[in-house]
Write a protein that holds these residues in place. Structure first.
Motif, PDB file in Angstrom:
ATOM      1  N   UNK A 216       0.850  -1.184   0.000  1.00  0.00           N
ATOM      2  CA  UNK A 216       0.000   0.000   0.000  1.00  0.00           C
ATOM      3  C   UNK A 216       0.890   1.240   0.000  1.00  0.00           C
ATOM      4  N   UNK A 217       0.389   2.340   0.553  1.00  0.00           N
ATOM      5  CA  UNK A 217       1.139   3.585   0.586  1.00  0.00           C
ATOM      6  C   UNK A 217       0.770   4.374   1.831  1.00  0.00           C
ATOM      7  N   UNK A 218       1.679   5.218   2.278  1.00  0.00           N
ATOM      8  CA  UNK A 218       1.410   6.057   3.444  1.00  0.00           C
ATOM      9  C   UNK A 218       0.322   7.086   3.154  1.00  0.00           C
ATOM     10  N   UNK A 219       0.002   7.269   1.879  1.00  0.00           N
ATOM     11  CA  UNK A 219      -1.098   8.162   1.511  1.00  0.00           C
ATOM     12  C   UNK A 219      -2.448   7.544   1.828  1.00  0.00           C
ATOM     13  N   UNK A 220      -2.466   6.302   2.341  1.00  0.00           N
ATOM     14  CA  UNK A 220      -3.744   5.662   2.668  1.00  0.00           C
ATOM     15  C   UNK A 220      -4.469   6.369   3.809  1.00  0.00           C
ATOM     16  N   UNK A 221      -3.796   7.311   4.467  1.00  0.00           N
ATOM     17  CA  UNK A 221      -4.449   8.092   5.515  1.00  0.00           C
ATOM     18  C   UNK A 221      -5.330   9.194   4.940  1.00  0.00           C
ATOM     19  N   UNK A 222      -5.221   9.430   3.633  1.00  0.00           N
ATOM     20  CA  UNK A 222      -6.086  10.395   2.979  1.00  0.00           C
ATOM     21  C   UNK A 222      -5.360  11.640   2.520  1.00  0.00           C
ATOM     22  N   UNK A 223      -5.299  11.835   1.194  1.00  0.00           N
ATOM     23  CA  UNK A 223      -4.673  13.031   0.628  1.00  0.00           C
ATOM     24  C   UNK A 223      -5.674  13.758  -0.261  1.00  0.00           C
ATOM     25  N   UNK A 224      -5.781  15.064  -0.145  1.00  0.00           N
ATOM     26  CA  UNK A 224      -6.646  15.804  -1.054  1.00  0.00           C
ATOM     27  C   UNK A 224      -6.128  15.690  -2.481  1.00  0.00           C
ATOM     28  N   UNK A 225      -7.049  15.673  -3.432  1.00  0.00           N
ATOM     29  CA  UNK A 225      -6.765  15.558  -4.871  1.00  0.00           C
ATOM     30  C   UNK A 225      -6.350  14.156  -5.283  1.00  0.00           C
ATOM     31  N   UNK A 226      -6.328  13.216  -4.337  1.00  0.00           N
ATOM     32  CA  UNK A 226      -6.020  11.815  -4.634  1.00  0.00           C
ATOM     33  C   UNK A 226      -7.045  10.906  -3.932  1.00  0.00           C
ATOM     34  N   UNK A 227      -8.305  11.254  -4.060  1.00  0.00           N
ATOM     35  CA  UNK A 227      -9.346  10.550  -3.311  1.00  0.00           C
ATOM     36  C   UNK A 227      -9.424   9.062  -3.652  1.00  0.00           C
ATOM     37  N   UNK A 228      -9.444   8.726  -4.936  1.00  0.00           N
ATOM     38  CA  UNK A 228      -9.585   7.320  -5.312  1.00  0.00           C
ATOM     39  C   UNK A 228      -8.352   6.510  -4.917  1.00  0.00           C
ATOM     40  N   UNK A 229      -7.173   7.107  -5.087  1.00  0.00           N
ATOM     41  CA  UNK A 229      -5.933   6.408  -4.737  1.00  0.00           C
ATOM     42  C   UNK A 229      -5.834   6.184  -3.231  1.00  0.00           C
ATOM     43  N   UNK A 230      -6.039   7.239  -2.451  1.00  0.00           N
ATOM     44  CA  UNK A 230      -5.927   7.131  -0.996  1.00  0.00           C
ATOM     45  C   UNK A 230      -6.946   6.147  -0.430  1.00  0.00           C
ATOM     46  N   UNK A 231      -8.193   6.272  -0.885  1.00  0.00           N
ATOM     47  CA  UNK A 231      -9.255   5.414  -0.349  1.00  0.00           C
ATOM     48  C   UNK A 231      -9.047   3.957  -0.716  1.00  0.00           C
TER      49      UNK A 231
END
Length: 344
Positions: A216-231
């Motif tokens: 996975x990625x550390x962005x899994x906590x939620x990043x704006x402008x990357x909604x589908x990727x983070x979620x």
């Protein structure tokens, strides 16, 4: 005559209380630091899964998204550990080139390719329309066919590595993303590894001890402008935790280790070829660090210790500061993408 003692030999003063609290706090902090760094000083036990079948067949590992970047580096590492490797990707030409390179470096190993577009899980496929007249509808992925292609292989390791950001544009708000783009990205990062795991988990159980690793990625906590990727990356880590508990519930925790790896920024991947730095390791360094976590009971861990330090520093920020920093970073990323497009 016996006299009763009228006072305690040790008086409990406020200074004693604060000394005890201080000692407890110190030992508690040291224990937390030990647990935090322990995964990064333990040696890999990946060889636990490099065992022969009862019939003497050699072990195989499958890596999804293995035509480039982290996936290819993982394939190289696995071959070095004694595994034959199945490389998955969607570009046969690129995969074939990688097999030639691996065969040259590891002539004693065997390699196999599986071509499947992870964007094309059935629910994503049904949203697609004809973009060019005369072309037939894209056929959704058939996971039974993927399983059939692996028949006869002593598969003991599955690494769900395939994934990525949406492209063109990368950074876009949820309200501005098309239905197909969003669904394709969720298919790539969440539904493909979900269904592949569902399909191959019985094989891993049968061939145990085995390893299932989800990247996975550390962005899994939620990043704006990357909604589908983070979620979708958070979905993958939730799946990892659930499967680990299911294996324990069924008494199969020793048969299949379920390991989740969270990544930070890595160079030498598609779209980012800058020189490695302290906080941005290259793919080979990261792959080696990732596989070092194998064989230690599973769970979810940040792959690289330098990424762990980044995460630790972020967690020490007050929430409102962390939010502002993240918004500032993502705003700069959006501006960079727009500027790059204008230059092209």
């Amino acid at each position: 005559m016996i006299q009763m003692a009228t006072s305690f030999p040790i008086s409990f003063t406020s200074s004693t209380f604060f000394n005890v609290v201080g000692l407890y706090t110190t030992f508690s902090l040291l224990a937390k630091l030990f647990l935090l760094f322990k995964p990064y000083v333990s040696s890999s036990k990946l060889t636990r899964y490099a065992h022969l079948s009862p019939n003497g067949e050699p072990p195989w590992a499958m890596v999804t998204g293995a035509s480039d970047g982290i996936g290819y580096a993982l394939a190289e590492e696995l071959a070095g550990y004694g595994f034959n490797v199945v490389l998955h990707g969607r570009n046969l030409e690129m995969l074939s080139k990688r097999v030639v390179e691996l065969q040259s470096s590891f002539p004693e190993r065997s390699f196999k390719v599986i071509v499947a577009d992870a964007n094309n899980v059935a629910c994503a496929n049904c949203l697609k329309t004809h973009r060019n007249k005369g072309l037939a509808d894209e056929v959704p992925l058939d996971f039974a066919e993927i399983k059939k292609a692996l028949d006869g292989l002593h598969l003991t390791v599955l690494i769900n590595n395939v994934g990525g950001n949406p492209v063109d544009p990368i950074f876009v708000s949820l309200k501005d993303k098309t239905e197909v783009k969003f669904t394709e990205n969720v298919s790539l990062n969440a539904l493909f590894p979900l269904h592949l795991t569902r399909t191959l988990l019985p094989t891993l159980i049968q061939n145990g001890p085995s390893l299932l690793m989800n990247v996975s990625a550390m962005t899994d906590q939620g990043l704006p402008l990357l909604a589908s990727y983070s979620a979708s990356k958070q979905f993958l880590m939730s799946l990892t935790g659930t499967l680990r508990l299911e294996m324990m519930l069924e008494g199969r925790a020793e048969d299949v280790e379920i390991l989740g790896i969270r990544t930070g920024r890595v160079t030498d991947v598609a779209g980012y070829k800058e020189p490695p730095s302290f906080f941005v390791p290259g793919t080979k360094t990261f792959a080696k660090a990732t596989l070092a976590h194998a064989g230690h009971g599973g769970g979810i861990v940040i792959g690289s210790w330098t990424h762990m330090l980044q995460n630790l520093m972020g967690s020490l920020m007050p929430p409102w500061v962390a939010d502002r920093v993240m918004i500032s970073i993502m705003r700069r990323n959006e501006e960079w993408e727009l500027k790059t497009k204008k230059e092209i």
